[in-house]
Write an enzyme that holds these catalytic residues in place. Structure first.
Site, PDB file in Angstrom:
ATOM      1  N   SER A  87      56.636  74.806   3.509  1.00 45.26           N
ATOM      2  CA  SER A  87      55.351  75.426   3.178  1.00 45.26           C
ATOM      3  C   SER A  87      55.428  76.939   3.297  1.00 45.26           C
ATOM      4  O   SER A  87      56.338  77.488   3.940  1.00 45.26           O
ATOM      5  CB  SER A  87      54.249  74.896   4.100  1.00 45.26           C
ATOM      6  OG  SER A  87      54.346  75.494   5.383  1.00 45.26           O
ATOM      7  N   THR A  88      54.438  77.617   2.710  1.00 53.02           N
ATOM      8  CA  THR A  88      54.381  79.077   2.830  1.00 53.02           C
ATOM      9  C   THR A  88      54.194  79.490   4.296  1.00 53.02           C
ATOM     10  O   THR A  88      54.490  80.615   4.664  1.00 53.02           O
ATOM     11  CB  THR A  88      53.219  79.655   1.982  1.00 53.02           C
ATOM     12  OG1 THR A  88      52.031  78.897   2.258  1.00 53.02           O
ATOM     13  CG2 THR A  88      53.515  79.582   0.502  1.00 53.02           C
TER      14      THR A  88
ATOM     15  N   ASP B 115      56.560  64.792   7.361  1.00 54.95           N
ATOM     16  CA  ASP B 115      56.368  65.486   8.636  1.00 54.95           C
ATOM     17  C   ASP B 115      56.937  64.674   9.806  1.00 54.95           C
ATOM     18  O   ASP B 115      57.011  63.450   9.743  1.00 54.95           O
ATOM     19  CB  ASP B 115      54.866  65.746   8.846  1.00 54.95           C
ATOM     20  CG  ASP B 115      54.605  66.810   9.894  1.00 54.95           C
ATOM     21  OD1 ASP B 115      55.548  67.529  10.272  1.00 54.95           O
ATOM     22  OD2 ASP B 115      53.453  66.910  10.343  1.00 54.95           O
TER      23      ASP B 115
ATOM     24  N   TRP C  91      60.884  63.731  16.021  1.00 49.89           N
ATOM     25  CA  TRP C  91      61.835  62.613  15.975  1.00 49.89           C
ATOM     26  C   TRP C  91      63.089  62.985  16.762  1.00 49.89           C
ATOM     27  O   TRP C  91      63.580  62.202  17.574  1.00 49.89           O
ATOM     28  CB  TRP C  91      62.186  62.308  14.516  1.00 49.89           C
ATOM     29  CG  TRP C  91      63.169  61.195  14.307  1.00 49.89           C
ATOM     30  CD1 TRP C  91      62.888  59.869  14.151  1.00 49.89           C
ATOM     31  CD2 TRP C  91      64.608  61.318  14.224  1.00 49.89           C
ATOM     32  NE1 TRP C  91      64.051  59.160  13.971  1.00 49.89           N
ATOM     33  CE2 TRP C  91      65.120  60.022  14.011  1.00 49.89           C
ATOM     34  CE3 TRP C  91      65.504  62.381  14.302  1.00 49.89           C
ATOM     35  CZ2 TRP C  91      66.487  59.756  13.877  1.00 49.89           C
ATOM     36  CZ3 TRP C  91      66.856  62.116  14.167  1.00 49.89           C
ATOM     37  CH2 TRP C  91      67.343  60.827  13.964  1.00 49.89           C
TER      38      TRP C  91
ATOM     39  N   ASN D 197      55.692  77.801   6.804  1.00 50.76           N
ATOM     40  CA  ASN D 197      56.885  77.424   7.580  1.00 50.76           C
ATOM     41  C   ASN D 197      57.841  78.598   7.847  1.00 50.76           C
ATOM     42  O   ASN D 197      58.727  78.506   8.687  1.00 50.76           O
ATOM     43  CB  ASN D 197      57.649  76.265   6.913  1.00 50.76           C
ATOM     44  CG  ASN D 197      56.950  74.931   7.010  1.00 50.76           C
ATOM     45  OD1 ASN D 197      57.051  74.097   6.110  1.00 50.76           O
ATOM     46  ND2 ASN D 197      56.224  74.689   8.095  1.00 50.76           N
ATOM     47  N   TRP D 198      57.623  79.737   7.155  1.00 55.78           N
ATOM     48  CA  TRP D 198      58.445  80.931   7.439  1.00 55.78           C
ATOM     49  C   TRP D 198      58.223  81.426   8.867  1.00 55.78           C
ATOM     50  O   TRP D 198      59.035  82.186   9.392  1.00 55.78           O
ATOM     51  CB  TRP D 198      58.108  82.073   6.479  1.00 55.78           C
ATOM     52  CG  TRP D 198      58.406  81.783   5.037  1.00 55.78           C
ATOM     53  CD1 TRP D 198      57.491  81.533   4.052  1.00 55.78           C
ATOM     54  CD2 TRP D 198      59.694  81.700   4.411  1.00 55.78           C
ATOM     55  NE1 TRP D 198      58.132  81.300   2.854  1.00 55.78           N
ATOM     56  CE2 TRP D 198      59.483  81.408   3.048  1.00 55.78           C
ATOM     57  CE3 TRP D 198      61.016  81.846   4.876  1.00 55.78           C
ATOM     58  CZ2 TRP D 198      60.530  81.251   2.147  1.00 55.78           C
ATOM     59  CZ3 TRP D 198      62.060  81.695   3.961  1.00 55.78           C
ATOM     60  CH2 TRP D 198      61.809  81.408   2.626  1.00 55.78           C
TER      61      TRP D 198
ATOM     62  N   ILE E 118      45.890  68.091   5.813  1.00 52.70           N
ATOM     63  CA  ILE E 118      46.501  68.335   4.501  1.00 52.70           C
ATOM     64  C   ILE E 118      47.482  69.506   4.568  1.00 52.70           C
ATOM     65  O   ILE E 118      48.377  69.624   3.726  1.00 52.70           O
ATOM     66  CB  ILE E 118      45.383  68.610   3.452  1.00 52.70           C
ATOM     67  CG1 ILE E 118      44.408  67.412   3.359  1.00 52.70           C
ATOM     68  CG2 ILE E 118      45.951  68.911   2.082  1.00 52.70           C
ATOM     69  CD1 ILE E 118      45.028  66.121   2.921  1.00 52.70           C
ATOM     70  N   SER E 119      47.315  70.402   5.549  1.00 56.97           N
ATOM     71  CA  SER E 119      48.236  71.526   5.754  1.00 56.97           C
ATOM     72  C   SER E 119      48.517  72.330   4.471  1.00 56.97           C
ATOM     73  O   SER E 119      49.672  72.616   4.149  1.00 56.97           O
ATOM     74  CB  SER E 119      49.554  71.042   6.384  1.00 56.97           C
ATOM     75  OG  SER E 119      49.307  70.432   7.628  1.00 56.97           O
TER      76      SER E 119
HETATM   77  C1  IPE Z   1      53.615  70.430   6.519  1.00 61.50           C
HETATM   78  O1  IPE Z   1      54.139  70.158   7.777  1.00 61.50           O
HETATM   79  C2  IPE Z   1      54.633  71.099   5.660  1.00 61.50           C
HETATM   80  C3  IPE Z   1      55.761  70.260   5.247  1.00 61.50           C
HETATM   81  C4  IPE Z   1      55.886  68.989   5.463  1.00 61.50           C
HETATM   82  C5  IPE Z   1      56.775  70.938   4.509  1.00 61.50           C
HETATM   83  P1  IPE Z   1      53.946  71.180   9.009  1.00 61.50           P
HETATM   84  O2  IPE Z   1      54.631  70.562  10.154  1.00 61.50           O
HETATM   85  O3  IPE Z   1      54.338  72.523   8.611  1.00 61.50           O
HETATM   86  O4  IPE Z   1      52.359  71.134   9.177  1.00 61.50           O
HETATM   87  P2  IPE Z   1      51.455  71.503  10.438  1.00 61.50           P
HETATM   88  O5  IPE Z   1      51.885  72.828  10.921  1.00 61.50           O
HETATM   89  O6  IPE Z   1      51.675  70.441  11.463  1.00 61.50           O
HETATM   90  O7  IPE Z   1      50.061  71.459   9.906  1.00 61.50           O
HETATM   91  C1  IPE Z   2      58.768  68.310   8.680  1.00 58.14           C
HETATM   92  O1  IPE Z   2      59.044  68.126  10.015  1.00 58.14           O
HETATM   93  C2  IPE Z   2      59.691  69.299   8.006  1.00 58.14           C
HETATM   94  C3  IPE Z   2      59.057  70.583   7.693  1.00 58.14           C
HETATM   95  C4  IPE Z   2      57.816  70.919   7.920  1.00 58.14           C
HETATM   96  C5  IPE Z   2      59.883  71.584   7.058  1.00 58.14           C
HETATM   97  P1  IPE Z   2      58.635  69.172  11.133  1.00 58.14           P
HETATM   98  O2  IPE Z   2      59.754  70.139  11.299  1.00 58.14           O
HETATM   99  O3  IPE Z   2      57.306  69.759  10.869  1.00 58.14           O
HETATM  100  O4  IPE Z   2      58.573  68.230  12.412  1.00 58.14           O
HETATM  101  P2  IPE Z   2      57.513  68.274  13.570  1.00 58.14           P
HETATM  102  O5  IPE Z   2      56.161  68.190  12.928  1.00 58.14           O
HETATM  103  O6  IPE Z   2      57.714  69.565  14.287  1.00 58.14           O
HETATM  104  O7  IPE Z   2      57.814  67.085  14.392  1.00 58.14           O
HETATM  105 MG    MG Z   3      55.426  69.253  11.363  1.00 60.47          MG
END
Ligand code: IPE
Ligand code: IPE
Ligand code: MG
Length: 247
Positions: free
Chosen positions: A73-74, A28, A33, A76-77, A202-203
């Site tokens: 993740s499911t 994450d 970053w 992230n869509w 844990i997301s």
């Molecule tokens: C968890 O990160 C999913 C992955 C690393 C693929 P997210 O960035 O999606 O989690 P939340 O939304 O901060 O909980």
């Molecule tokens: C993790 O980084 C990658 C995925 C969840 C796919 P993020 O994209 O969640 O980065 P932040 O949490 O927004 O910084």
């Molecule tokens: Mg994130």
């Protein structure tokens, strides 16, 4: 002390007979970053792939048996389409450049998650990776793509119902039998869970499997996560006392 020296020292201080057999990582912080550097979020994801490369190589060198990486993740869509599209272009890029190395390093690739909803190009890239490495006997590398733990548990229940209806189940089932219906069937549970970027949650990752895992959190964003951080997490794991409810 230079970095290489620090890395070597850390490496030699890790006890090879007390390695976490299964390491799971919530990768994450890519977006933050990038944004903090004045860059578009994609740059964070691009750099994150480099970290995946190094983390896989280092884990395999150390002798980790299973490495499970949470890549999408499911949930992230729900991100903007441009970001989802960019993320979906990464497995292909990773395997295009890394597959020869994975083959050479005896790593076996596997996907966990609902691949039916993934774009064909992602399925193709990961399936080719899995096919090319299927006879490898070294580290098992699980990519969690379109993975959600609640989805996984409900999927398992539905498969179980089907087996019951088909008369394949006699009487009640126990925890061990239930876990065979999960994507992680036949894998031992993670010993160590790492999450980067300072979030303490844990997301929806491996809810069942993490029951007794040791948790290690760092504020470091995923693109900045290095071999040194990985080895620090492992060293920390090695001084913990796991009790599993006993005294
Ligand atoms: C968890 O990160 C999913 C992955 C690393 C693929 P997210 O960035 O999606 O989690 P939340 O939304 O901060 O909980
Ligand atoms: C993790 O980084 C990658 C995925 C969840 C796919 P993020 O994209 O969640 O980065 P932040 O949490 O927004 O910084
Ligand atoms: Mg994130």
């Amino acid at each position: 002390m230079d970095l290489e020296q620090k890395e070597n020292e850390l490496k030699s201080s890790i006890e090879p007979d007390r390695l976490p057999g299964h390491v799971a990582i919530i990768m994450d912080g890519n977006g933050r970053w990038a944004v903090e550097k004045g860059l578009p979020r994609q740059e964070g994801h691009r750099q994150g792939v480099e970290t995946v490369r190094e983390t896989v190589r280092c884990s395999s060198e150390l002798g980790i048996n299973i490495l499970t990486l949470f890549a999408f993740s499911t949930e992230n869509w729900q991100r903007p389409a441009w970001e989802v599209n960019y993320l979906m272009s990464l497995p292909e890029k990773y395997f295009n450049s890394e597959l020869p190395d994975l083959v050479r390093n005896n790593v076996r690739v596997n996907l966990i998650g609902d691949d039916s909803k993934l774009p064909a190009r992602v399925r193709k890239a990961v399936n080719e990776g899995a096919e090319a490495t299927k006879n490898n006997t070294g580290m098992l590398l699980n990519f969690a793509l379109n993975y959600g733990s609640r989805f996984e548990i409900v999927m398992a229940v539905n498969k179980l119902i089907k087996d019951a209806v088909d008369g394949k189940i006699k009487g009640k089932i126990n925890e061990k039998e239930f876990s065979k219906y999960l994507y992680t069937a036949d894998m031992h549970d993670p010993d160590l869970l790492i999450r980067t970027s300072g979030e303490l949650r844990i997301s929806n990752f491996l809810l069942w499997q993490l029951a007794y895992s040791e948790l290690w959190f760092t504020d470091v964003y995923w693109p900045d996560f290095s071999r040194i951080h990985l080895m620090e997490a492992i060293k920390d794991y090695q001084v913990r006392k796991r009790r599993f409810g006993k005294v």
